[in-house]
Design an enzyme around this catalytic site. Structure first.
Site: not given
Lengths: 150, 425
Positions: B140, B217, B220, B243, B381
């Site tokens: 991202h 990261d 998600q 999220k 993104c």
């Protein structure tokens, strides 16, 4: 579904599938790039300006149906027009697509640009329709910066 | 056919995942019970942000109605209550990702701010000209740009692990890119535009074998996969509340305690200090050293409620349910002429990206919305991913625990409308 039909009119879809004046204009003396960072639409507008008249105009790039059709119709409408009229149409087109959806708009004088009136119902898509015009104006004004819709 | 009846019907039809009572879950999310353009809302944009259960909404309301005060400051009852609620959420977050200690949990605004914190406070003091930061081709923008800014300033270089046509990391290439110059690896756990679940356990192991620390990261991953940061042995793990059914404006940086201790603060201000004179400031202890200013207390309390909710349903059951939805959506989408899937990795989380020949994703998105179906369209993104697959944008359906096979059927039906409008149905 009616709003959707207003947006994706036959003529708009036709310009999307068979864009007019598409490709690089080899003898252009003005050129600008436009970019919509939100959705990735990217267009280049080429102008051949002579004695303040747009003698020829073309575009290339990638974008959604509305963006592509807007470029295509715009090039048809502007070819042969004086620069001052292009500036005036810029304002009128902008007013058309950003006006209140419930208001009546005067589309006389806009000719086939009137097919973009449906965009008013879709605020997220207004920039798709106006990118062509912002880029054209940047080319007229010979600004070297990449135009964005932001 | 909305509300309870609709939910109950949907619930019965998902008996293939008996572990999850989707009908009951749907009733916990008030926003789902509405019509968009006269059609029942089908929300398939969960990778952008998930919806919030009533318990999270109630936690926010309750906090502002009864407990609101500033934290770590007042001696009055409300301040103590607010502080208690705030710190309780920190402990919940610690347990949620199996961190060793609550002080390893730093609250920030979101994943983006979290990665910036790690880049600036951990990366900046360690990087020298000529050093390398290693990321992947499917990051991202928020895991590209903070490192790019830092590398440019320092004269270090950003290296990129390539992927294959399915959207899977080329692990041999990754290993070769781990050089004596590599100072930091920062890698996405689950790709937001492709759905790929990366083999981060293996990637962390390979990096650690060369004494390279790893930032994950997890934006998600957190709502879909059980994360145990100690088992993973990652050095940093960053994720967002919104999220995973929590409020927006709250994110988490997990860092190993010894690393966090050695790092300078990210921002200066109140709460992050032990003592201040005009000559010298002594910084507060962890985690407060990294939480300058009045934090988003309500947001943190809401995150705690979201964690409670996710755990009451259970991540293994959620993952199994979403896995079924991905498989079903993949199968159904491929029956549509002209659809090409972007991201076909063997291991995928609840995300399906696709393009329809001759129709730009934004036109797909507008027509789908008219049918009540909310998906994301654009570059997500991840412009380098779009460039790799040579598409300007994709349409992306992403799933959450409250989605059903009916939702996917609605998506597929709406796709036939797209083809109708564009005259290639």
């Amino acid at each position: 579904m009616d709003e959707l039909r207003d947006l994706y009119q036959e003529m708009l879809l036709d310009h999307h599938k068979h864009p007019r004046n598409y490709g690089k204009l080899e003898n252009a003396n003005r050129k600008a790039e436009g970019y919509n960072p939100l959705c990735g639409d990217k267009v280049t507008i080429y102008l051949l300006l002579h004695d303040d008249v747009i003698e020829d105009i073309a575009f290339e790039g990638v974008g959604c149906a509305i963006c592509k059709a807007s470029c295509s119709v715009m090039t048809e409408v502007l070819k042969g027009r004086p620069e001052a009229e292009a500036e005036k149409l810029f304002g009128e087109f902008h007013d058309l697509v950003t006006s209140d959806p419930d208001s009546m708009v005067d589309t006389d004088g806009l000719g086939k640009l009137a097919i973009f009136a449906g965009v008013r119902e879709f605020p997220m898509r207004i920039k798709c329709a106006t990118l062509a015009w912002h880029t054209m104006r940047a080319a007229l004004r010979q600004s070297d910066d990449v135009v964005t819709t932001e | 056919m909305t509300g309870f009846a609709e939910s109950a019907k949907r619930g019965r039809e998902t008996t293939h995942t008996p572990a999850l009572d989707v009908g009951r879950i749907r009733r916990d999310f008030p926003i789902l019970d509405q019509r968009i353009h006269g059609k029942p809302l089908v929300y398939l944009d969960n990778a952008a942000t998930s919806q919030k259960p009533q318990s999270v909404i109630d936690a926010l309301t309750h906090y502002y109605a009864f407990d609101n005060s500033n934290v770590h400051r007042g001696v009055h009852s409300l301040s103590m209550r607010a502080t208690q609620a705030y710190e309780d959420s920190r402990k919940k977050t610690q347990r949620f990702i199996s961190a060793a200690d609550p002080s390893e949990i730093i609250f920030v605004r979101g994943t983006t701010e979290g990665i910036n914190l790690v880049a600036q406070s951990y990366g900046r003091p360690r990087l020298r000209a000529g050093d390398e930061v290693l990321i992947s081709a499917m990051e991202h923008h928020s895991n590209i740009v903070p490192w790019q800014i830092l590398c440019e300033e320092i004269g270090a270089s950003l290296r990129v692990t390539p992927m294959n046509e399915n959207g899977e990391i080329l692990i041999d290439e990754y290993e070769m890119l781990l050089t004596p110059k590599t100072r930091i690896v920062s890698i996405v756990h689950v790709s937001n535009s492709l759905g790929t679940i990366n083999p981060i356990e293996q990637m962390i192991e390979m990096a650690h074998a060369r004494q390279v620390p790893v930032v994950v990261d997890g934006a998600q991953a957190a709502p879909h996969i059980e994360v145990d940061v100690q088992k993973l042995d990652c050095d940093f793990f960053v994720f967002s509340s919104h999220k995973m059914y929590g409020p927006t404006g709250i994110g988490v940086v997990y860092g190993k305690r010894d690393l966090l201790d050695a790092m300078p603060p990210y921002q200066g201000g109140g709460d992050m200090i032990a003592s201040v004179t005009f000559e010298k400031t002594t910084y507060n202890t962890l985690p407060h050293k990294f939480e300058a200013g009045t934090p988003n207390v309500a947001g943190v309390v809401g995150l705690g409620a979201a964690i409670d909710y996710v755990q009451s349903v259970g991540l293994p059951a959620i993952a199994a349910h979403e896995h079924d939805l991905v498989n079903y959506a993949t199968e159904k989408l491929l029956t549509i002429d002209g659809v090409r899937l972007i991201g076909t990795a063997k291991r995928k989380a609840g995300i399906v990206s696709f393009v329809l020949e001759g129709v730009h994703p934004h036109d797909v998105g507008t027509i789908l919305d008219n049918e009540g179906v909310a998906i994301r369209t654009g570059h997500h993104c991840t412009q380098p991913v779009m460039d790799f697959f040579k598409v300007p944008a994709t349409s992306r359906a992403s799933f959450a625990m409250y989605n059903t096979r009916d939702d996917i059927d609605a998506l597929i039906a709406a796709m036939t409308k797209v083809k109708e409008v564009f005259g290639n149905g």
